[in-house]
Design an enzyme around this catalytic site. Structure first.
Site, PDB file in Angstrom:
ATOM      1  N   ASP A   1       0.846  -1.206   0.000  1.00 53.98           N
ATOM      2  CA  ASP A   1       0.000   0.000   0.000  1.00 53.98           C
ATOM      3  C   ASP A   1       0.874   1.246   0.000  1.00 53.98           C
ATOM      4  OD1 ASP A   1      -2.634   1.207  -0.013  1.00 53.98           O
ATOM      5  OD2 ASP A   1      -2.084   2.008   1.936  1.00 53.98           O
ATOM      6  N   SER A   2       0.268   2.351  -0.434  1.00 57.40           N
ATOM      7  CA  SER A   2       0.988   3.622  -0.431  1.00 57.40           C
ATOM      8  C   SER A   2       1.229   4.109   0.995  1.00 57.40           C
ATOM      9  CB  SER A   2       0.173   4.654  -1.201  1.00 57.40           C
ATOM     10  OG  SER A   2      -1.102   4.768  -0.611  1.00 57.40           O
TER      11      SER A   2
ATOM     12  N   CYS B   1      -3.564  -0.977  -2.609  1.00 61.84           N
ATOM     13  CA  CYS B   1      -3.763   0.416  -2.998  1.00 61.84           C
ATOM     14  C   CYS B   1      -4.469   0.485  -4.357  1.00 61.84           C
ATOM     15  CB  CYS B   1      -2.392   1.082  -3.082  1.00 61.84           C
ATOM     16  SG  CYS B   1      -2.447   2.789  -3.608  1.00 61.84           S
TER      17      CYS B   1
ATOM     18  N   GLU C   1      -6.312  10.534   7.378  1.00 67.19           N
ATOM     19  CA  GLU C   1      -4.939  10.372   7.901  1.00 67.19           C
ATOM     20  C   GLU C   1      -4.702  11.310   9.077  1.00 67.19           C
ATOM     21  OE1 GLU C   1      -1.854   8.784   6.729  1.00 67.19           O
ATOM     22  OE2 GLU C   1      -3.111   7.390   5.604  1.00 67.19           O
TER      23      GLU C   1
ATOM     24  N   CYS D   1     -11.046   3.082  -2.724  1.00 67.47           N
ATOM     25  CA  CYS D   1      -9.851   3.598  -2.062  1.00 67.47           C
ATOM     26  C   CYS D   1      -9.745   2.904  -0.711  1.00 67.47           C
ATOM     27  CB  CYS D   1      -9.971   5.114  -1.871  1.00 67.47           C
ATOM     28  SG  CYS D   1      -8.649   5.823  -0.886  1.00 67.47           S
TER      29      CYS D   1
ATOM     30  N   HIS E   1      -8.921   3.843   2.114  1.00 72.90           N
ATOM     31  CA  HIS E   1      -9.344   4.571   3.315  1.00 72.90           C
ATOM     32  C   HIS E   1     -10.868   4.629   3.487  1.00 72.90           C
ATOM     33  CE1 HIS E   1      -5.229   5.839   3.081  1.00 72.90           C
ATOM     34  NE2 HIS E   1      -5.319   6.597   4.161  1.00 72.90           N
TER      35      HIS E   1
END
Ligand code: DGL
Length: 270
Positions: free
Chosen positions: A7-8, A70, A162, A194, A196
């Site tokens: 993942d990023s 990701c 985040e 996504c 998140h």
């Protein structure tokens, strides 16, 4: 027998959590490119270079199979990687295909020609780089005919999550859903594209209303991975330990990850 999860940054922990619950005996090596997050605002060349570097690190950690948790990397880099970069004895898989297989009611791994499906109007919520890649529409066209996709680039949501700013994240999700509904008033299904967004899934569901089927990736990816490993057990690599690797500051990343998943997680330097 480890499997790599790329993942990023931290978002892929939502996928890691689901695959660990589904496959408790498989060691997973998680790689978070926290030094370069977010990917969602980078250009495709940059995303390709960063993703291949991270995946190489996972191969070196004993993973023959790597899942790009990701969406942005899956959208902007995966096809190019599969077209010549991935070594013959390794596999790199993304997160769009399981999602699309579920959306179009296919069995996992069914590569038969595209056909008419029940769903007609799909809303895609994703990062700017994922939306501009049009990878979701391309993968869908391989499997279904006559599906209209409206994509909404959700600027700001990843950063708000985040930073732990729940109020801002909720306000942004509601305004992105409103913007989508102005373009497509009655979607049948919505894809949370996504890593998140599962963390604000309830806000998406509430803003979209009860008639929209919301597809969230972690459980779908876990279920498709379990099926894949049953068909291809040889893809469990030689690695034997679960690890968390980061390109960022391990101490800071560990503390954020612990908040994110609400359980203690310790990252090592990648
Ligand atoms: N992990 C990314 C994704 O799923 C979101 C965060 C980023 O922009 O790097 O698209």
């Amino acid at each position: 027998m480890a499997v790599g999860i790329f993942d990023s940054g931290l978002g892929g922990l939502t996928v890691l959590d689901a695959v660990t619950r589904r496959l408790p005996d498989v060691p997973f090596v998680y790689f978070g490119d926290n030094a370069h997050t977010p990917y969602g605002v980078r250009d495709p060349e940059d995303i390709y270079n960063l993703t291949t570097r991270g995946v190489e690190r996972l191969f070196a950690a004993g993973c023959d199979l790597v899942i790009l948790a990701c969406n942005t990397a899956s959208a902007a880099a995966l096809r190019r990687m599969q077209d010549g970069w991935v070594p013959k004895d390794k596999r790199v898989l993304g997160v769009f295909v399981p999602l699309i297989e579920s959306l179009t009611e296919r069995r996992w791994g069914d590569n038969s020609p595209p056909r008419e499906v029940a769903v007609k109007h799909v809303a895609l919520f994703a990062t700017p780089a994922t939306v501009s890649s049009r990878a979701f529409q391309r993968e869908l066209a391989f499997r279904a005919i006559g599906v209209d996709v409206e994509a909404q680039s959700c600027g700001g949501v990843v950063d708000a999550i985040e930073e732990g700013d729940e109020i801002l994240a909720e306000a942004l999700v509601r305004s992105h859903v409103d913007a989508l509904k102005r373009k497509m008033p009655n979607p049948d299904a919505a894809v949370l594209g996504c890593t998140h967004y599962p963390l604000v899934e309830e806000v998406f569901r509430d803003a979209l209303g009860p008639d929209v089927r919301v597809l969230s990736q972690p459980e779908l990816v876990a279920s498709s991975l379990a099926d894949y490993l049953e068909r291809r057990p040889e893809m469990l690599g030689p690695g034997t330990v679960s690890q968390f690797l980061t390109t960022g500051d391990p101490r800071k990343v560990s503390s954020k990850a612990t908040q994110f998943l609400r359980r203690r997680i310790a990252f090592d330097p990648a």
